[in-house]
Design a protein around this motif. Structure first.
Motif, PDB file in Angstrom:
ATOM      1  N   TRP A 412       0.859  -1.193   0.000  1.00 31.10           N
ATOM      2  CA  TRP A 412       0.000   0.000   0.000  1.00 31.10           C
ATOM      3  C   TRP A 412       0.892   1.239   0.000  1.00 31.10           C
ATOM      4  CZ3 TRP A 412      -5.173   0.121  -0.664  1.00 31.10           C
ATOM      5  CH2 TRP A 412      -5.871  -1.085  -0.478  1.00 31.10           C
ATOM      6  N   ILE A 413       0.606   2.154  -0.926  1.00 32.70           N
ATOM      7  CA  ILE A 413       1.337   3.413  -1.007  1.00 32.70           C
ATOM      8  C   ILE A 413       0.357   4.546  -0.708  1.00 32.70           C
ATOM      9  CG2 ILE A 413       2.654   4.966  -2.497  1.00 32.70           C
ATOM     10  CD1 ILE A 413       3.589   2.480  -4.023  1.00 32.70           C
ATOM     11  N   VAL A 414       0.714   5.362   0.270  1.00 31.09           N
ATOM     12  CA  VAL A 414      -0.150   6.456   0.700  1.00 31.09           C
ATOM     13  C   VAL A 414       0.562   7.777   0.408  1.00 31.09           C
ATOM     14  CG1 VAL A 414      -1.381   7.505   2.637  1.00 31.09           C
ATOM     15  CG2 VAL A 414      -1.111   5.006   2.516  1.00 31.09           C
ATOM     16  N   ASN A 415      -0.032   8.594  -0.442  1.00 40.24           N
ATOM     17  CA  ASN A 415       0.523   9.902  -0.782  1.00 40.24           C
ATOM     18  C   ASN A 415      -0.345  11.008  -0.187  1.00 40.24           C
ATOM     19  OD1 ASN A 415       2.920   9.684  -2.573  1.00 40.24           O
ATOM     20  ND2 ASN A 415       1.519   8.409  -3.760  1.00 40.24           N
ATOM     21  N   GLY A 416       0.295  11.917   0.510  1.00 39.95           N
ATOM     22  CA  GLY A 416      -0.436  13.017   1.135  1.00 39.95           C
ATOM     23  C   GLY A 416       0.210  14.366   0.908  1.00 39.95           C
ATOM     24  N   ASP A 417      -0.397  15.370   1.466  1.00 39.23           N
ATOM     25  CA  ASP A 417       0.096  16.752   1.393  1.00 39.23           C
ATOM     26  C   ASP A 417       0.179  17.345   2.789  1.00 39.23           C
ATOM     27  OD1 ASP A 417       0.187  17.100  -1.556  1.00 39.23           O
ATOM     28  OD2 ASP A 417      -1.982  16.809  -1.409  1.00 39.23           O
ATOM     29  N   GLY A 418       0.683  16.563   3.716  1.00 38.23           N
ATOM     30  CA  GLY A 418       0.812  17.052   5.080  1.00 38.23           C
ATOM     31  C   GLY A 418      -0.311  16.672   6.008  1.00 38.23           C
ATOM     32  N   GLN A 419      -1.205  15.776   5.581  1.00 42.30           N
ATOM     33  CA  GLN A 419      -2.338  15.390   6.442  1.00 42.30           C
ATOM     34  C   GLN A 419      -1.842  14.745   7.727  1.00 42.30           C
ATOM     35  OE1 GLN A 419      -2.120  14.795   3.191  1.00 42.30           O
ATOM     36  NE2 GLN A 419      -4.114  14.902   2.144  1.00 42.30           N
ATOM     37  N   ILE A 420      -2.504  15.040   8.804  1.00 39.99           N
ATOM     38  CA  ILE A 420      -2.262  14.355  10.078  1.00 39.99           C
ATOM     39  C   ILE A 420      -3.584  13.860  10.608  1.00 39.99           C
ATOM     40  CG2 ILE A 420      -0.202  15.711  10.657  1.00 39.99           C
ATOM     41  CD1 ILE A 420      -1.977  17.370  12.546  1.00 39.99           C
ATOM     42  N   ARG A 421      -3.512  12.800  11.416  1.00 34.41           N
ATOM     43  CA  ARG A 421      -4.739  12.210  11.940  1.00 34.41           C
ATOM     44  C   ARG A 421      -5.137  12.901  13.232  1.00 34.41           C
ATOM     45  NH1 ARG A 421      -6.090   5.734  12.519  1.00 34.41           N
ATOM     46  NH2 ARG A 421      -8.183   6.019  13.368  1.00 34.41           N
TER      47      ARG A 421
END
Length: 422
Positions: A412-421
């Motif tokens: 699984w590859i997860v690409n984000g733009d700075g998201q935090i949970r």
């Protein structure tokens, strides 16, 4: 002298290094390598056939059955076919990097599941030298390094094949340890199947004893390939000319392989018409028949060699010109018989009744179910997969003929733009 554990540890570390490099190769480089290895094998035909002759001579002296000698034998034509399988493999799509599924989540994260190589795969098999090349080729195309442990009966042949491929890989600037061969005794098998952490997957291919030993003793994940106690069921609504051709082909085309039929079940309604014809043809081809009472009478009338069938016969994968034959009163009885004696490999029905065909395909628990076709089609090459590494009879990850996709896992590859949970 190295112990088996040390040999496998050394091989495993070398294979890991090779697999990391293979995982980065683009398809063009892998395909070019497969084509080059095919040419190298054909160029080494004389050496390979000579080595095979040594194995055959030892086998004959040791009383090796004809069916096993047939599996072991390599001729120039068979070497050419093995090389062609590599060329066919090069023409197939590369599974590595294939997107299995993906989506963009509500928070903007892009989540993608892609295929990746397993890593290091151990292959344990018996007197089938073509498996040596098939496994190496499938491993290369799918980005995996292969550690092979063939049967002692094919030791000289396998050594010649692997040496040829390793030389070819070196000439191409690729790691020779893409394919390695273990030639030790049973201790090497034990070391290989317990090398958890070094070996990512083990695939056994051979007789029931070998497969069960690996399945029950391995601490490494295993894909279980299975014994082929395959049945052909002739339904009450069968086209009997079609049924005759399918039954005979399923048994006699190449009886020493796992997709050859071992049992023939005939519906009572067509038994009087069908049994004399099929038993005469099977008997004429040299098949020893193991028959129930009604089939025995038909075999006697047809002049075919027969003996009374036993429970052991019904449960046996003969891998030879032998076949168990019986009459069943119904489709239900045929399904019950297959459930009792089948090995979840390949089962066939011959019928013009679509409802019967639907029931058979739905209720038979097997990796492959054929309708109006020979069992001999259960094969990766016949299915269009190129070479196959085995036929899985388990239900996890892979089932049926296994080829490139079955030698991959996913990431699984997860690409984000700075998201935090939060």
């Amino acid at each position: 002298m190295q112990t088996s554990q040390l040999r496998v540890a050394v091989a495993g570390k070398a294979a890991l290094a090779a697999s990391r490099r293979l995982a980065l190769l683009p398809r063009a480089d892998k395909d070019a390598a497969l084509l080059s290895l095919a040419d190298a094998l054909e160029a080494a035909t004389d050496r390979i056939v000579a080595a095979n002759g040594k194995d055959l001579a030892r086998g004959e002296s040791a009383g090796m059955p004809d069916s096993l000698q047939d599996r072991l034998r390599l001729t120039p034509e068979r070497v050419a076919a093995i090389a062609q399988a590599l060329r066919d493999l090069a023409a197939l799509p590369d599974p590595v990097g294939e997107v299995v599924r993906g989506s963009t989540l509500a928070n903007g994260l892009q989540v993608t599941q892609v295929r990746v190589p397993m890593g290091v795969v151990g292959m344990i098999y018996e007197a089938r030298p073509n498996v040596t090349v098939d496994a190496a080729g499938l491993g290369l195309k799918s980005g995996n390094a292969m550690i092979l442990r063939g049967g002692s009966a094919a030791a000289s042949t396998n050594a010649a094949l692997v040496e040829t491929m390793r030389e070819g890989l070196t000439r191409l600037g690729l790691p020779a340890d893409t394919v390695q061969l273990l030639n030790g005794g049973r201790e090497d098998v034990t070391a290989l199947i317990t090398a958890r952490g070094l070996i990512d997957l083990v695939i056994p291919r051979g007789g029931a004893d070998l497969i069960q030993t690996v399945v029950t003793q391995s601490t490494v994940p295993v894909i279980e390939t299975g014994v082929g106690n395959c049945h052909v069921y002739i339904d009450a609504a069968a086209d009997l000319d079609m049924a005759l051709a399918i039954a005979v082909n399923s048994k006699t085309h190449r009886p020493s392989v796992c997709n050859a039929a071992e049992s023939l079940l005939v519906h009572q309604k067509v038994a009087a018409d069908f049994l004399p014809k099929v038993l005469a043809e099977l008997g004429g081809a040299g098949v020893l028949l193991h028959t129930d009472e009604q089939a025995s009478a038909a075999a006697e009338a047809a002049g075919a060699a027969y003996e009374p069938v036993t429970d052991e016969d019904w449960a046996t994968e003969h891998l030879a010109m032998e076949m168990s034959v019986g009459v069943v009163p119904s489709l239900d009885a045929a399904l019950d018989h297959i459930a009792l004696y089948g090995t979840q490999h390949t089962e066939a029905i011959v019928t013009q009744d679509r409802a019967a065909a639907r029931r058979f395909t739905a209720e038979v628990d097997a990796a492959v179910v054929t309708v109006n076709a020979s069992t001999r089609f259960t094969d990766g090459g016949e299915f269009g997969f190129g070479a196959e590494i085995g036929i899985s009879t388990q239900k996890l990850h892979a089932r049926g003929p296994m080829a490139l996709q079955e030698l991959t896992s996913t990431k699984w590859i997860v690409n984000g733009d700075g998201q935090i949970r939060v």
